[in-house]
Design an enzyme around this catalytic site. Structure first.
Site, PDB file in Angstrom:
ATOM      1  N   ARG A  55      12.379   3.257 -11.769  1.00 18.43           N
ATOM      2  CA  ARG A  55      11.900   3.142 -10.393  1.00 18.43           C
ATOM      3  C   ARG A  55      11.947   1.677  -9.970  1.00 18.43           C
ATOM      4  O   ARG A  55      11.360   0.818 -10.638  1.00 18.43           O
ATOM      5  CB  ARG A  55      10.454   3.665 -10.313  1.00 18.43           C
TER       6      ARG A  55
ATOM      7  N   HIS B  72       8.182  -2.076  -0.965  1.00 16.25           N
ATOM      8  CA  HIS B  72       7.147  -2.546  -1.890  1.00 16.25           C
ATOM      9  C   HIS B  72       6.722  -3.941  -1.408  1.00 16.25           C
ATOM     10  O   HIS B  72       6.918  -4.943  -2.081  1.00 16.25           O
ATOM     11  CB  HIS B  72       7.684  -2.560  -3.328  1.00 16.25           C
TER      12      HIS B  72
ATOM     13  N   GLU C  48       1.985   2.008  -2.251  1.00 11.84           N
ATOM     14  CA  GLU C  48       0.605   1.533  -2.095  1.00 11.84           C
ATOM     15  C   GLU C  48       0.317   1.061  -0.671  1.00 11.84           C
ATOM     16  O   GLU C  48       0.059  -0.127  -0.431  1.00 11.84           O
ATOM     17  CB  GLU C  48       0.286   0.435  -3.118  1.00 11.84           C
TER      18      GLU C  48
ATOM     19  N   ASN D 144      -0.105   5.789  -8.337  1.00 11.78           N
ATOM     20  CA  ASN D 144      -0.326   4.592  -9.157  1.00 11.78           C
ATOM     21  C   ASN D 144      -1.805   4.548  -9.493  1.00 11.78           C
ATOM     22  O   ASN D 144      -2.653   4.695  -8.604  1.00 11.78           O
ATOM     23  CB  ASN D 144       0.026   3.320  -8.378  1.00 11.78           C
TER      24      ASN D 144
ATOM     25  N   TYR E 129      -4.842   2.593 -12.116  1.00 12.51           N
ATOM     26  CA  TYR E 129      -5.235   1.646 -13.175  1.00 12.51           C
ATOM     27  C   TYR E 129      -6.669   1.897 -13.621  1.00 12.51           C
ATOM     28  O   TYR E 129      -6.963   1.896 -14.806  1.00 12.51           O
ATOM     29  CB  TYR E 129      -5.033   0.204 -12.683  1.00 12.51           C
TER      30      TYR E 129
HETATM   31  O1  IFM Z   1       2.081  -5.404  -9.845  1.00 13.65           O
HETATM   32  C1  IFM Z   1       1.393  -4.447  -9.112  1.00 13.65           C
HETATM   33  C2  IFM Z   1       2.366  -3.562  -8.351  1.00 13.65           C
HETATM   34  O2  IFM Z   1       3.211  -4.301  -7.518  1.00 13.65           O
HETATM   35  C3  IFM Z   1       1.606  -2.590  -7.487  1.00 13.65           C
HETATM   36  N1  IFM Z   1       0.614  -1.878  -8.258  1.00 13.65           N
HETATM   37  C4  IFM Z   1      -0.269  -2.633  -9.113  1.00 13.65           C
HETATM   38  C5  IFM Z   1       0.547  -3.558  -9.995  1.00 13.65           C
HETATM   39  C6  IFM Z   1      -0.393  -4.360 -10.926  1.00 13.65           C
HETATM   40  O3  IFM Z   1      -1.285  -5.111 -10.179  1.00 13.65           O
END
Ligand code: IFM
Length: 442
Positions: A81, A126, A171, A294, A296
């Site tokens: 990706r 992005h 995002e 996405n 985290y």
């Molecule tokens: O590096 C970023 C990415 O560009 C978008 N999502 C989170 C990642 C880590 O912070």
């Protein structure tokens, strides 16, 4: 404790991949006719990016893409990706000036990816808006919907014969909230009205992009990428709960709900009313094929009367912090989220980013050992498996990130790669996590 992913059984066609984005890896920002983006400008504002870092060189992927994609193959990637840099193909943002050399670059990337038996997954946006479009008002100008649709048409016509998976945006909430209200990202504006307009126009641009891709690349599978994370009050007070509720609308609902359910969440919906035109919601909520997630970890909110929305970023409980980056680790929240998203939006899910940052260093033997990242990946991939067993419709997983790269406001100081990059000489060294992941997905 979830299952060890190496011992779990995975669907045969489960798609394993790696993610990057244009500004974070390509470099070559002034080469072959690329125009400036808002990140080129933002990086030059003193104090915005740690250490004064910029994406000028980044991982030099523009020149090293072939060896990088060969490395992806050795790491058993089934999908790659990446994003297209809008100002590389349209230096001024508009369709009236096309940069053939920029388009040629992505031809090479796509062809090389396919030669290696890897699926290219192309994301249109992005975060690197052409500066020339920002100068015309950027996402706060409703004309951006047409600019984005023209750009999407160019990309679909050029690559739709070979690329079968397109995402419109990555995002949405990050580049709108941090770009227009909390100045942690380009363009670094603090203005409630521009922020609200940006939310609505980006939603419209997504819908227009889907329509264009659908008509020009009819056999492609289309989606968009959200970062969705639980928002919890830092401490349980009425003020912090209110802050968490509004931040949750911005972070988790302001884009998926209109795009997939046809309505804004209540507080944002009310604020956006002045910018809505008849028929807008039908233009935003276009049918898509998959949802990119996405993830985290959860985020924490606290009341901040000085912030233009009345909320601010809270701190996560000390005991739950990732020791280096400070982000909280809650794999069970990821598992539950995958289940919730399956039932709320009823779309196949691809996890399009997950991973962790840190300060990985090359040791005396020339190796990079990152057991902390292996532990993180085991926990999160295990939690994803558990969610799938309970009914979450997850079809693939892309780790963030393939390479250490330009981590926005943290510059090069926060490494997310499974492959270490020495930014002095561009040497790539797969970390122990890369070997672990390659074995899992091989
Ligand atoms: O590096 C970023 C990415 O560009 C978008 N999502 C989170 C990642 C880590 O912070």
């Amino acid at each position: 404790m979830s299952i060890d992913p190496a011992k779990a059984s995975w669907p045969k066609d489960f798609l394993w991949g790696f993610s990057t984005s244009a500004y974070q890896v390509e470099g070559a920002v002034a080469e072959d006719g690329r125009g400036p983006s808002i990140w080129d400008t933002y990086c030059r504002i003193p104090g915005k990016v740690a250490n004064g870092d910029t994406g000028d060189v980044a991982c030099d992927h523009y020149h090293r893409y072939a060896e990088d994609i060969d490395l992806l193959k050795r790491l058993n990637a089934k999908a790659y990706r990446f994003s297209v840099s809008w100002p590389r193909v349209l230096p001024k943002g508009k369709i009236s000036q096309i940069n053939e050399k920029g388009l040629d670059f992505y031809d090479r990337v796509i062809d090389k990816t396919l030669e290696n038996g890897i699926q290219p997954w192309l994301c249109l946006y992005h975060w690197d808006l052409p500066q020339a479009l920002h100068d015309l008002g950027g996402w706060a100008n409703r004309d951006c919907v047409g600019w984005f649709a023209d750009y999407a048409a160019l990309i679909a016509r050029r690559y739709g014969d070979r690329v079968k998976h397109f995402a419109t945006f990555n995002e949405f909430c990050v580049f709108t909230l941090f770009g227009y209200s909390i100045p942690w990202a380009a363009p670094g504006i603090v203005d409630r009205e521009q922020h609200l307009k940006a939310i609505h126009h980006v939603n419209l641009a997504h819908g227009a992009g889907i329509d264009v891709l659908r008509s020009l690349a009819p056999d492609a599978s289309l989606g968009m990428i959200y970062n969705i994370q639980d928002v919890w009050p830092e401490t349980d007070t009425p003020e912090n709960r209110a802050a968490a509720s509004l931040l949750d609308e911005h972070w988790n609902l302001a884009f998926p709900d209109p795009q997939l359910l046809g309505h804004y969440p209540p507080q944002i919906g009310k604020a956006i009313e002045p910018y809505m035109q008849p028929g807008d919601m039908a233009k935003i909520s276009r049918p898509v094929d998959w949802l990119g997630l996405n993830h985290y970890g959860p985020i924490f909110a606290k009341a901040d009367p000085k912030g233009i929305w009345g909320f601010g970023w809270g701190d996560s409980p000390e005991q739950d912090k990732n020791d280096e980056v400070g982000w909280a680790i809650y794999p069970e929240a990821f598992r539950d989220l995958l289940l919730r998203l399956t039932s709320r939006y009823k779309l196949p899910i691809y996890v399009t980013e997950n991973g962790c940052g840190g300060e990985d260093k090359v040791d005396a033997n020339g190796e990079v050992d990152d057991p902390r990242r292996i532990t993180y990946l085991k926990l999160f991939i295990g939690a994803m498996h558990e969610a799938m067993e309970k009914g979450a419709d997850v079809r693939g997983y892309f780790v963030w990130s393939f390479l250490d790269n330009f981590e926005w406001g943290s510059g090069y100081g926060n490494r997310f790669g499974l492959v270490h990059v020495d930014f002095e000489n561009q040497k790539r060294t797969p970390k122990s996590s890369a070997r672990w992941y390659a074995k899992l997905i091989g």
